[in-house]
Design an enzyme around this catalytic site. Structure first.
Site, PDB file in Angstrom:
ATOM      1  N   CYS A   1      -8.103  52.599  -7.920  1.00  0.00           N
ATOM      2  CA  CYS A   1      -9.406  51.988  -8.911  1.00  0.00           C
ATOM      3  C   CYS A   1      -8.881  50.891  -9.547  1.00  0.00           C
ATOM      4  CB  CYS A   1      -9.712  53.322  -9.862  1.00  0.00           C
ATOM      5  SG  CYS A   1     -10.591  54.734  -9.156  1.00  0.00           S
TER       6      CYS A   1
ATOM      7  N   ASP B   1      -6.162  51.090 -11.996  1.00  0.00           N
ATOM      8  CA  ASP B   1      -5.733  51.293 -13.313  1.00  0.00           C
ATOM      9  C   ASP B   1      -4.717  52.501 -13.274  1.00  0.00           C
ATOM     10  OD1 ASP B   1      -7.004  49.291 -14.978  1.00  0.00           O
ATOM     11  OD2 ASP B   1      -8.820  50.203 -14.325  1.00  0.00           O
TER      12      ASP B   1
ATOM     13  N   CYS C   1      -5.523  45.747 -15.557  1.00  0.00           N
ATOM     14  CA  CYS C   1      -6.096  44.447 -15.779  1.00  0.00           C
ATOM     15  C   CYS C   1      -5.995  44.213 -17.242  1.00  0.00           C
ATOM     16  CB  CYS C   1      -7.856  44.391 -15.558  1.00  0.00           C
ATOM     17  SG  CYS C   1      -8.665  45.637 -16.754  1.00  0.00           S
TER      18      CYS C   1
ATOM     19  N   CYS D   1     -11.336  51.369 -19.539  1.00  0.00           N
ATOM     20  CA  CYS D   1      -9.948  51.063 -20.009  1.00  0.00           C
ATOM     21  C   CYS D   1      -9.392  51.684 -21.366  1.00  0.00           C
ATOM     22  CB  CYS D   1      -9.640  49.645 -19.881  1.00  0.00           C
ATOM     23  SG  CYS D   1      -9.923  48.756 -18.479  1.00  0.00           S
TER      24      CYS D   1
END
Lengths: 126, 394
Positions: free
Chosen positions: A35, A37, A60, A104
């Site tokens: 994915c 992360d 990111c 996130c």
């Protein structure tokens, strides 16, 4: 308008608490490379207080900023307080995240909780 | 600032801007009006049609002006599908790494009962003509394969594809949005039946493009209304945009040889420099690619953070990472050429401008090296790879 808030960019450009704690009392890793992360948190805990915290993140800008902010928020806090950290609080502290980046902050909350659970587990084993 | 995202869009050329402003000022009439200022606008429009046709070796009456590449792709594919249905043919062949303007149109047709075969794209970013030929069936009505890929810049064997399609009497459409103005394209020599192009990829304005359709192909309308574009695309023509597109395409096509020579040297310098980064890989064939395109994967890092830090260093680039697309999956192009998710997230596309210098190339190499090294320094994946807990893929 910029993609991210000034706060996000600040924590992304100058992430706090980056690194590894070799003799950590609790370590948590969440997310997966598929994915895009992965967050890893290291905790040093004394007398039920988080003395030090470090993180490593593959992800990111908002994933790096969320990790950085989350570590700042729990550093020096009692374990019981750190357990209450929510992704919403992390996102708010960053002056908000774009909707599609909210996961996130969820990952940051989960990484902290996973490291705290690891700490509790190790405590019971001792 | 180094603008290295010319595959996303280009800066308008001075001449194209001048044409646009002059048409807006002097020739504002409606080309459908009979008085002089209208008729002058009509002349501008028809001159643009001639210029655009000449740039690809077509006839003026084979050019339809559109709002851009996506509209042209949609109209070409729908046309191929409808013409096929008239003969009971409802099978379409395309490739797995087309632009979404093509893939999403095909998805729509699938829901209507068409059958779509997506050819595999090999690791070099190319399809195989023999696999195309093997996929053609009695009921195949259309083949749509892009001329050059927008992400990894690989140039397909278009002439061979054109030959195969002509041999089997199947319509051949190509999305040439990345190719026109950058590499020589000739619809006659390449045996192309329909072709899409977009002005802003070759220093023309945004919001304008064209569809070439070989004489005799009855286009299906997407937009109904007035009789503009020989009744095939209604709506008052974007005369300033179309005129500026014609200026831009003439300029770009006339400079292909000169620009390509320079760009290939810069591109290869950049590729050689980035290859020095350990555990990295060039995406797509090293030579069968657009002169301006460089696309790499770097293991252990994620593309969006790479782009943000390059932006801080004044470099505009793009990535196929999921985080830059707002979806969970990385670029379908990188997945199509066999890059696994973990690696596809760490991609970087640098698409050079014609005026790029050696100094700028060296600065980009230095900057990418620094940023990749920095991001790896706190990447848990990189730590595991270096520690031998995980196997390197690249």
């Amino acid at each position: 308008m910029a993609l991210y808030s000034e706060k996000v960019m600040d924590h992304f450009r100058n992430p706090r608490n980056v690194g590894v704690i070799e003799d950590a009392d609790g370590v948590g890793e969440v997310g997966n490379a598929k994915c895009g992360d992965i967050m890893k948190m290291y905790l040093k805990i004394e007398d039920e207080v988080i003395k030090d915290v470090k993180f490593e993140t593959f992800g990111c800008g908002s994933a790096i900023a969320s990790s950085s902010m989350a570590t700042e928020m729990i550093k020096g806090q009692p374990v019981s307080e750190a357990m209450k950290l929510t992704n919403k609080a992390v996102a708010e502290a960053l002056d908000g995240l774009p909707d599609y980046k909210m996961h996130c902050s969820v990952l940051a909350e989960e990484a902290i909780k996973s490291a705290l659970e690891d700490y509790e587990k190790r405590k019971q084993q001792n | 600032m180094i603008y290295a995202d010319n595959a996303a869009t280009t800066k308008m050329s001075k001449d194209a801007i001048e044409t646009m402003v002059s048409v807006m000022n002097e020739t504002f009439g409606n080309p459908s009006s009979l008085y002089e200022v209208g008729q002058r606008a009509k002349e501008v429009l028809e001159q643009a049609r001639k210029d655009v046709a000449e740039a690809i070796g077509a006839q003026p009456q084979e050019i339809i002006f559109t709002s851009g590449g996506s509209e042209a792709d949609n109209q070409a594919i729908i046309t191929g599908a409808r013409l096929g249905a008239l003969k009971g043919k409802k099978h379409i062949i395309s490739s797995a790494f087309e632009h979404h303007a093509v893939l999403h149109t095909l998805k729509k047709l699938e829901k209507e009962g068409y059958e779509v075969t997506l050819l595999p794209v090999h690791e070099d970013g190319l399809i195989r003509p023999e696999e195309l030929e093997a996929a053609i069936r009695e009921d195949t009505c259309l083949v749509t394969i892009m001329y050059a890929n927008n992400e990894i810049g690989t140039i397909q064997p278009i002439r061979e594809i054109g030959e195969i399609c002509r041999k089997h009497q199947v319509l051949f459409h190509t999305d040439a949005v990345q190719a026109i103005g950058h590499i020589p394209v000739n619809v006659v020599a390449d045996q192309i039946d329909m072709l899409s192009s977009s002005a802003h990829k070759y220093h023309g304005p945004k919001g304008v493009g064209f569809l070439y359709a070989k004489k005799g192909i009855r286009l299906t309308n997407l937009i109904e209304g007035g009789a503009q574009e020989r009744g095939k695309r209604a709506g008052t023509e974007n005369v300033p945009g179309i005129a500026a597109m014609a200026t831009a395409v003439k300029e770009a096509v006339a400079s292909i040889d000169k620009n390509a020579k320079n760009l290939i040297q810069k591109r290869d310098r950049l590729i050689a420099g980035l290859k020095e980064i350990p555990h990295s890989a060039l995406n797509g064939d090293a030579s069968k690619r657009l002169p301006s395109n460089v696309n790499f994967c770097f293991e252990g890092i994620e593309g969006e953070s790479l782009l943000l830090l390059l932006d801080d260093k004044g470099i505009c680039a793009s990535s196929g990472s999921a985080c830059t697309s707002g979806s969970l999956d990385p670029s379908h192009v990188l997945l199509a050429i066999g890059r696994v998710h973990d690696v596809a997230h760490g991609s970087l596309r640098l698409s050079l401008g014609e005026d790029v210098t050696d100094e700028e190339v060296d600065y980009m190499i230095k900057s990418v090296k620094e940023v990749v090294e920095y991001l790896r320094s706190f990447s848990p994946i990189w730590r595991d790879l270096v520690a031998g807990k995980k196997q390197f893929i690249l």
